[in-house]
Design a protein around this motif. Structure first.
Motif, PDB file in Angstrom:
ATOM      1  N   GLY A  62       7.733  -2.003  -5.100  1.00 31.51           N
ATOM      2  CA  GLY A  62       6.885  -2.846  -4.256  1.00 31.51           C
ATOM      3  C   GLY A  62       7.288  -2.764  -2.795  1.00 31.51           C
ATOM      4  N   THR A  63       8.585  -2.698  -2.534  1.00 32.73           N
ATOM      5  CA  THR A  63       9.067  -2.598  -1.155  1.00 32.73           C
ATOM      6  C   THR A  63       8.618  -1.285  -0.520  1.00 32.73           C
ATOM      7  OG1 THR A  63      11.011  -3.954  -1.634  1.00 32.73           O
ATOM      8  CG2 THR A  63      11.141  -2.521   0.292  1.00 32.73           C
ATOM      9  N   ARG A  64       8.697  -0.200  -1.267  1.00 30.01           N
ATOM     10  CA  ARG A  64       8.239   1.100  -0.756  1.00 30.01           C
ATOM     11  C   ARG A  64       6.741   1.073  -0.452  1.00 30.01           C
ATOM     12  NH1 ARG A  64      11.655   2.946  -5.058  1.00 30.01           N
ATOM     13  NH2 ARG A  64      13.566   3.906  -4.263  1.00 30.01           N
ATOM     14  N   GLU A  65       5.985   0.477  -1.360  1.00 33.99           N
ATOM     15  CA  GLU A  65       4.532   0.411  -1.159  1.00 33.99           C
ATOM     16  C   GLU A  65       4.194  -0.413   0.079  1.00 33.99           C
ATOM     17  OE1 GLU A  65       2.901  -1.107  -4.735  1.00 33.99           O
ATOM     18  OE2 GLU A  65       3.400   0.669  -5.941  1.00 33.99           O
ATOM     19  N   VAL A  66       4.879  -1.551   0.234  1.00 29.65           N
ATOM     20  CA  VAL A  66       4.637  -2.388   1.410  1.00 29.65           C
ATOM     21  C   VAL A  66       5.006  -1.628   2.681  1.00 29.65           C
ATOM     22  CG1 VAL A  66       5.395  -4.464   2.634  1.00 29.65           C
ATOM     23  CG2 VAL A  66       4.878  -4.579   0.196  1.00 29.65           C
ATOM     24  N   GLY A  67       6.119  -0.902   2.630  1.00 26.97           N
ATOM     25  CA  GLY A  67       6.532  -0.125   3.797  1.00 26.97           C
ATOM     26  C   GLY A  67       5.514   0.932   4.175  1.00 26.97           C
ATOM     27  N   GLU A  68       5.014   1.640   3.164  1.00 28.44           N
ATOM     28  CA  GLU A  68       4.000   2.663   3.444  1.00 28.44           C
ATOM     29  C   GLU A  68       2.723   2.031   3.991  1.00 28.44           C
ATOM     30  OE1 GLU A  68       4.322   5.940   3.384  1.00 28.44           O
ATOM     31  OE2 GLU A  68       6.439   5.595   2.913  1.00 28.44           O
ATOM     32  N   ASP A 114       7.849   1.397  16.208  1.00 27.81           N
ATOM     33  CA  ASP A 114       7.358   0.546  15.126  1.00 27.81           C
ATOM     34  C   ASP A 114       7.602   1.195  13.759  1.00 27.81           C
ATOM     35  OD1 ASP A 114       6.509  -1.396  16.855  1.00 27.81           O
ATOM     36  OD2 ASP A 114       4.436  -0.687  16.957  1.00 27.81           O
ATOM     37  N   LEU A 115       7.319   2.511  13.672  1.00 25.80           N
ATOM     38  CA  LEU A 115       7.521   3.207  12.399  1.00 25.80           C
ATOM     39  C   LEU A 115       9.000   3.244  12.020  1.00 25.80           C
ATOM     40  CD1 LEU A 115       5.044   6.222  12.802  1.00 25.80           C
ATOM     41  CD2 LEU A 115       4.692   4.093  11.531  1.00 25.80           C
ATOM     42  N   ALA A 116       9.873   3.476  13.004  1.00 28.26           N
ATOM     43  CA  ALA A 116      11.314   3.510  12.739  1.00 28.26           C
ATOM     44  C   ALA A 116      11.814   2.135  12.288  1.00 28.26           C
ATOM     45  CB  ALA A 116      12.069   3.964  13.988  1.00 28.26           C
ATOM     46  N   ARG A 117      11.278   1.080  12.904  1.00 27.92           N
ATOM     47  CA  ARG A 117      11.680  -0.273  12.505  1.00 27.92           C
ATOM     48  C   ARG A 117      11.239  -0.569  11.071  1.00 27.92           C
ATOM     49  NH1 ARG A 117       8.759  -4.508  12.242  1.00 27.92           N
ATOM     50  NH2 ARG A 117       7.114  -3.636  13.568  1.00 27.92           N
ATOM     51  N   ALA A 120      13.525   1.273   8.732  1.00 32.83           N
ATOM     52  CA  ALA A 120      14.834   0.613   8.675  1.00 32.83           C
ATOM     53  C   ALA A 120      14.775  -0.639   7.803  1.00 32.83           C
ATOM     54  CB  ALA A 120      15.306   0.258  10.082  1.00 32.83           C
ATOM     55  N   ASP A 121      13.693  -1.411   7.952  1.00 28.48           N
ATOM     56  CA  ASP A 121      13.540  -2.611   7.130  1.00 28.48           C
ATOM     57  C   ASP A 121      13.437  -2.258   5.650  1.00 28.48           C
ATOM     58  OD1 ASP A 121      13.634  -4.147   9.387  1.00 28.48           O
ATOM     59  OD2 ASP A 121      11.461  -4.438   9.540  1.00 28.48           O
ATOM     60  N   VAL A 122      12.649  -1.224   5.355  1.00 26.90           N
ATOM     61  CA  VAL A 122      12.469  -0.798   3.969  1.00 26.90           C
ATOM     62  C   VAL A 122      13.787  -0.284   3.393  1.00 26.90           C
ATOM     63  CG1 VAL A 122      11.373   0.925   2.474  1.00 26.90           C
ATOM     64  CG2 VAL A 122      10.009  -0.305   4.166  1.00 26.90           C
ATOM     65  N   ASP A 123      14.469   0.564   4.157  1.00 22.70           N
ATOM     66  CA  ASP A 123      15.746   1.110   3.673  1.00 22.70           C
ATOM     67  C   ASP A 123      16.774   0.003   3.427  1.00 22.70           C
ATOM     68  OD1 ASP A 123      14.689   3.633   3.790  1.00 22.70           O
ATOM     69  OD2 ASP A 123      15.604   4.161   5.715  1.00 22.70           O
ATOM     70  N   GLY A 124      16.807  -0.977   4.326  1.00 17.65           N
ATOM     71  CA  GLY A 124      17.744  -2.087   4.153  1.00 17.65           C
ATOM     72  C   GLY A 124      17.445  -2.891   2.906  1.00 17.65           C
ATOM     73  N   ARG A 125      16.170  -3.149   2.673  1.00 17.72           N
ATOM     74  CA  ARG A 125      15.771  -3.906   1.492  1.00 17.72           C
ATOM     75  C   ARG A 125      16.064  -3.117   0.219  1.00 17.72           C
ATOM     76  NH1 ARG A 125      15.725  -8.446  -1.142  1.00 17.72           N
ATOM     77  NH2 ARG A 125      13.956  -8.675  -2.577  1.00 17.72           N
ATOM     78  N   LEU A 126      15.776  -1.807   0.239  1.00 18.42           N
ATOM     79  CA  LEU A 126      16.046  -0.971  -0.931  1.00 18.42           C
ATOM     80  C   LEU A 126      17.547  -0.918  -1.238  1.00 18.42           C
ATOM     81  CD1 LEU A 126      13.620   2.035  -0.341  1.00 18.42           C
ATOM     82  CD2 LEU A 126      13.366   0.171  -1.988  1.00 18.42           C
TER      83      LEU A 126
END
Length: 204
Positions: A62-68, A114-117, A120-126
């Motif tokens: 779900g986190t990956r999907e939200v990030g994409e 924005d894309l890098a942020r 980073a948010d997605v990677d941190g959550r994962l």
């Protein structure tokens, strides 16, 4: 007299063996209960681990999907802003000016930030979810080790108690046999003395 002594010895041996078997059965029962509890704890820990891993994996997906989705939204927003800038500069006849190029570069720059942020948010959550999954596995290992240790201890203790009961029974039977043998010898000696016979080979 010999018959009574033999019967007494037999009864004593039977009682001792019965006590030994009762102690061994009690030790085996305790070990069995410890094994059942340990196995139940292991099975429960495995179920909890599997359930938690599935839930955490779903959260990762779900986190990956939200990030994409956020990255797609940011890209579309950047495209709209760029189209608006092009239309504005075209109306002013400034498409080839330095100002247009600078503003276009700024739009791309902020879009990349924005894309890098988002990444980073997605990677941190994962990473956080992965750490939770690893902790779940460690928790299961701890339960398994503790339960296995408890079962090992219970089985070893049961063997020790069974051996001790067997040894005690052996010593008791031997002791009873010696005691009855001494009693028999004394009785025989008294009989011989009553007949004015000396004890031992000389009196025969």
């Amino acid at each position: 007299m010999k018959g009574l002594l033999a019967a007494s010895f037999a009864l004593s041996a039977v009682g001792t063996l019965a006590q030994m078997r009762a102690q061994q059965e009690a030790a085996a029962f305790q070990a069995e209960m410890a094994n059942r509890e340990g196995e139940a704890a292991i099975r429960n820990a495995e179920r909890v681990r599997e359930s938690a891993e599935r839930a955490l994996t779903d959260q990762q997906e779900g986190t990956r999907e939200v990030g994409e989705q956020k990255k797609s939204d940011a890209a579309r927003q950047a495209d709209r802003e760029n189209a608006s800038l092009v239309a504005l500069m075209a109306e002013r006849g400034q498409l080839s000016t330095t100002s247009f190029l600078r503003q276009t570069q700024q739009l791309y720059y902020f879009n990349e930030i924005d894309l890098a942020r988002i990444d980073a948010d997605v990677d941190g959550r994962l990473a956080s979810l992965q750490a939770d999954k690893e902790q779940v596995v460690e928790d299961q290992k701890r339960v398994y080790n503790n339960s296995s240790l408890a079962m090992y201890g219970a089985n070893t203790n049961a063997k020790i108690q069974s051996t001790m009961a067997s040894q005690a029974a052996f010593m008791n039977i031997v002791s009873s046999g010696v005691s009855l043998g001494v009693t028999g010898y004394k009785y025989k000696t008294l009989q011989e003395l009553a007949r004015n016979k000396g004890p031992g080979p000389e009196g025969k």
